[in-house]
Design a protein around this motif. Structure first.
Motif, mmCIF file in Angstrom:
data_model
loop_
_atom_site.group_PDB
_atom_site.id
_atom_site.type_symbol
_atom_site.label_atom_id
_atom_site.label_comp_id
_atom_site.label_asym_id
_atom_site.label_seq_id
_atom_site.Cartn_x
_atom_site.Cartn_y
_atom_site.Cartn_z
ATOM 1 N N SER A 86 50.021 51.382 30.423
ATOM 2 C CA SER A 86 50.050 53.216 30.448
ATOM 3 C C SER A 86 48.986 54.538 29.423
ATOM 4 C CB SER A 86 51.191 54.072 30.983
ATOM 5 O OG SER A 86 52.016 53.732 29.737
ATOM 6 N N ASN A 87 48.769 53.195 28.630
ATOM 7 C CA ASN A 87 48.729 53.814 27.308
ATOM 8 C C ASN A 87 46.694 53.528 27.142
ATOM 9 O OD1 ASN A 87 48.364 51.472 26.055
ATOM 10 N ND2 ASN A 87 50.090 53.017 24.665
ATOM 11 N N GLY A 88 46.767 52.427 29.066
ATOM 12 C CA GLY A 88 45.181 52.717 28.759
ATOM 13 C C GLY A 88 44.293 50.853 28.142
ATOM 14 N N GLN A 89 45.553 50.497 28.089
ATOM 15 C CA GLN A 89 45.030 48.749 27.326
ATOM 16 C C GLN A 89 44.787 47.718 28.601
ATOM 17 O OE1 GLN A 89 48.184 48.371 24.662
ATOM 18 N NE2 GLN A 89 46.537 48.603 22.752
ATOM 19 N N TYR A 90 44.275 46.846 28.819
ATOM 20 C CA TYR A 90 43.922 45.811 29.960
ATOM 21 C C TYR A 90 43.105 45.303 28.701
ATOM 22 C CZ TYR A 90 42.393 44.020 34.376
ATOM 23 O OH TYR A 90 42.699 43.392 35.359
ATOM 24 N N GLY A 91 43.643 43.566 29.569
ATOM 25 C CA GLY A 91 43.733 42.322 29.486
ATOM 26 C C GLY A 91 43.686 41.709 30.744
ATOM 27 N N ALA A 92 42.829 40.098 30.462
ATOM 28 C CA ALA A 92 42.667 39.332 32.039
ATOM 29 C C ALA A 92 42.143 38.071 31.751
ATOM 30 C CB ALA A 92 41.870 39.942 33.401
ATOM 31 N N ILE A 93 42.658 36.816 32.143
ATOM 32 C CA ILE A 93 41.757 36.059 32.056
ATOM 33 C C ILE A 93 41.810 35.101 33.609
ATOM 34 C CG2 ILE A 93 42.001 35.724 29.636
ATOM 35 C CD1 ILE A 93 43.895 33.443 32.367
ATOM 36 N N THR A 94 40.444 34.456 33.671
ATOM 37 C CA THR A 94 40.313 34.520 34.890
ATOM 38 C C THR A 94 39.867 32.389 35.137
ATOM 39 O OG1 THR A 94 39.497 34.211 37.224
ATOM 40 C CG2 THR A 94 37.625 34.685 35.409
ATOM 41 N N CYS A 95 40.343 31.845 36.189
ATOM 42 C CA CYS A 95 39.679 30.358 35.601
ATOM 43 C C CYS A 95 40.492 29.719 34.698
ATOM 44 C CB CYS A 95 38.234 30.526 36.275
ATOM 45 S SG CYS A 95 38.163 31.246 38.353
ATOM 46 N N ILE A 96 40.842 29.908 34.001
ATOM 47 C CA ILE A 96 41.788 29.180 32.639
ATOM 48 C C ILE A 96 42.118 27.433 33.153
ATOM 49 C CG2 ILE A 96 43.340 30.323 32.520
ATOM 50 C CD1 ILE A 96 43.338 30.137 29.476
ATOM 51 N N ILE A 116 37.891 40.937 29.331
ATOM 52 C CA ILE A 116 38.704 40.012 30.747
ATOM 53 C C ILE A 116 37.442 38.095 30.044
ATOM 54 C CG2 ILE A 116 38.081 38.994 33.262
ATOM 55 C CD1 ILE A 116 37.803 41.883 33.769
ATOM 56 N N LEU A 117 37.508 37.406 30.275
ATOM 57 C CA LEU A 117 37.523 35.898 29.450
ATOM 58 C C LEU A 117 37.989 35.067 30.777
ATOM 59 C CD1 LEU A 117 38.358 36.158 26.072
ATOM 60 C CD2 LEU A 117 35.787 36.246 26.828
ATOM 61 N N ALA A 118 36.390 34.396 31.387
ATOM 62 C CA ALA A 118 36.396 33.257 32.019
ATOM 63 C C ALA A 118 36.706 31.864 31.697
ATOM 64 C CB ALA A 118 35.105 34.152 33.399
ATOM 65 N N GLY A 119 37.138 31.091 32.134
ATOM 66 C CA GLY A 119 36.707 29.835 32.261
ATOM 67 C C GLY A 119 37.278 29.159 30.593
ATOM 68 N N CYS A 168 44.134 31.442 46.214
ATOM 69 C CA CYS A 168 44.972 30.962 47.267
ATOM 70 C C CYS A 168 44.946 28.939 47.523
ATOM 71 C CB CYS A 168 43.790 31.771 48.430
ATOM 72 S SG CYS A 168 44.659 33.382 48.244
ATOM 73 N N THR A 169 45.765 28.579 48.006
ATOM 74 C CA THR A 169 45.622 27.309 48.173
ATOM 75 C C THR A 169 43.851 26.786 48.470
ATOM 76 O OG1 THR A 169 47.670 27.371 49.706
ATOM 77 C CG2 THR A 169 46.206 25.512 49.148
ATOM 78 N N ALA A 170 43.778 25.835 47.606
ATOM 79 C CA ALA A 170 42.369 24.957 48.325
ATOM 80 C C ALA A 170 40.970 25.918 48.135
ATOM 81 C CB ALA A 170 42.230 24.395 49.380
ATOM 82 N N MET A 171 41.355 26.973 47.301
ATOM 83 C CA MET A 171 39.995 28.190 47.051
ATOM 84 C C MET A 171 39.053 27.133 45.873
ATOM 85 S SD MET A 171 39.603 30.510 47.721
ATOM 86 C CE MET A 171 40.705 31.928 49.561
ATOM 87 N N PRO A 172 37.710 27.247 46.128
ATOM 88 C CA PRO A 172 36.451 26.183 45.008
ATOM 89 C C PRO A 172 36.953 26.709 43.709
ATOM 90 C CG PRO A 172 35.883 28.435 46.294
ATOM 91 C CD PRO A 172 37.147 28.029 47.207
ATOM 92 N N ALA A 173 36.642 25.895 42.799
ATOM 93 C CA ALA A 173 35.963 26.208 41.917
ATOM 94 C C ALA A 173 35.456 26.907 41.542
ATOM 95 C CB ALA A 173 36.046 24.833 40.793
ATOM 96 N N GLY A 174 35.998 27.682 40.312
ATOM 97 C CA GLY A 174 35.393 29.146 40.076
ATOM 98 C C GLY A 174 35.883 30.454 41.376
ATOM 99 N N ARG A 175 36.495 30.341 42.274
ATOM 100 C CA ARG A 175 36.878 31.519 42.875
ATOM 101 C C ARG A 175 37.347 32.392 42.142
ATOM 102 N NH1 ARG A 175 42.175 33.283 44.864
ATOM 103 N NH2 ARG A 175 41.726 34.752 46.407
#
Ligand code: GLY
Length: 264
Positions: A86-96, A116-119, A168-175
């Protein structure tokens, strides 16, 4: 931005184990709430409590995150996680990959310039902060779409929302689903924190989490706003939310079964 951090507030926590999961998956959610609540009761921060809760659910093979994350159609396990404060910070990673607790990597981005960092980049960042590479089993379960989440408020009034998923189940790599996309699967401001669960593409299209927060800012009752959020979706699109405002207890609501629990 209004800043209520520093004022005396009553701690509270709400966690979910994913839309599409049944009551048999409730124990992991209850354990997550208990762990986060104990941290809050001993004066810990909302961030520490949210991370501890999500780690417990990531380590529960029954839930779709971390160890129980859904395996992709190419056989890989690629995980997403996000944290917002709530004080305005955000951090996310995807496809790790090779990461047992992606939420801990996302949290380390809260104080970084990059949010945000990916893969490969996400995994190399995890290496740089000392999070070991591990083979994570993952799950081939054909059903159960979703994600774990926690929203926590501490005694300073800080609210933190955190989510982690195998997608979700059986999604493609990188989704990429809704979880790492700010305002879609997760939102947190000084009035309310929200974590979504369900079909990521649909949640992303509707930007549900930030739109729910906008209605809270307009003065609508939190439970009513969650009902409104659910009603934006056709009944065959699985979706759920947990939310916690700057006062009161947290709520959970879904258009399918969803284990959730709160304390405060
Ligand atoms: N809601 C999680 C996902 O679709 O990736």
């Amino acid at each position: 931005m209004m800043d209520n951090v520093g004022t005396i507030s009553s701690p509270a926590i709400v966690c979910h184990g994913g839309a599409g999961h049944s009551a048999k998956d409730q124990p992991g959610v209850d354990a997550a709430v208990e762990a986060g609540w104990n941290i809050l009761q001993s004066g810990g921060t909302a961030l520490d409590a949210a991370l501890a809760s999500v780690v417990i659910m990531e380590d529960d093979p029954a839930l779709n995150a971390g160890t129980g994350g859904r395996i992709r159609s190419d056989g890989s396990l690629q995980l997403d996680a996000a944290v917002m404060t709530s004080n305005g910070q955000y951090g996310a990673i995807t496809c790790i990959q090779q990461t047992k607790n992606p939420i801990l990597v996302a949290a380390k981005l809260l104080d970084e310039k990059v949010n945000i960092l990916a893969g490969r980049g996400a995994r190399e960042f995890a290496d740089s902060i000392g999070i070991d590479r591990e083979d994570v089993e993952g799950s081939l379960k054909p059903t159960g779409n979703d994600t774990v989440g926690a929203v926590v408020r501490d005694e300073t009034g800080l609210i933190v929302a955190a989510s982690s998923t195998g997608g979700c189940t059986a999604m493609p790599a990188g989704r990429i689903g809704d979880v790492p996309l700010i305002g879609a699967g997760l939102w947190c401001d000084e009035r309310v924190g929200i974590a979504a669960t369900g079909i990521g593409e649909q949640i992303t299209l509707k930007m549900s989490s930030v739109r729910i927060a906008d209605r809270v800012a307009e003065g609508h009752d939190l439970e009513e706003v969650l009902k409104w959020g659910i009603n934006q979706y056709p009944s065959d699109v699985e979706v759920g939310f947990i939310a916690l405002a700057s006062e009161g207890v947290g709520f959970g609501l879904a258009n399918t079964k969803m284990p959730w629990a709160s304390k405060g």
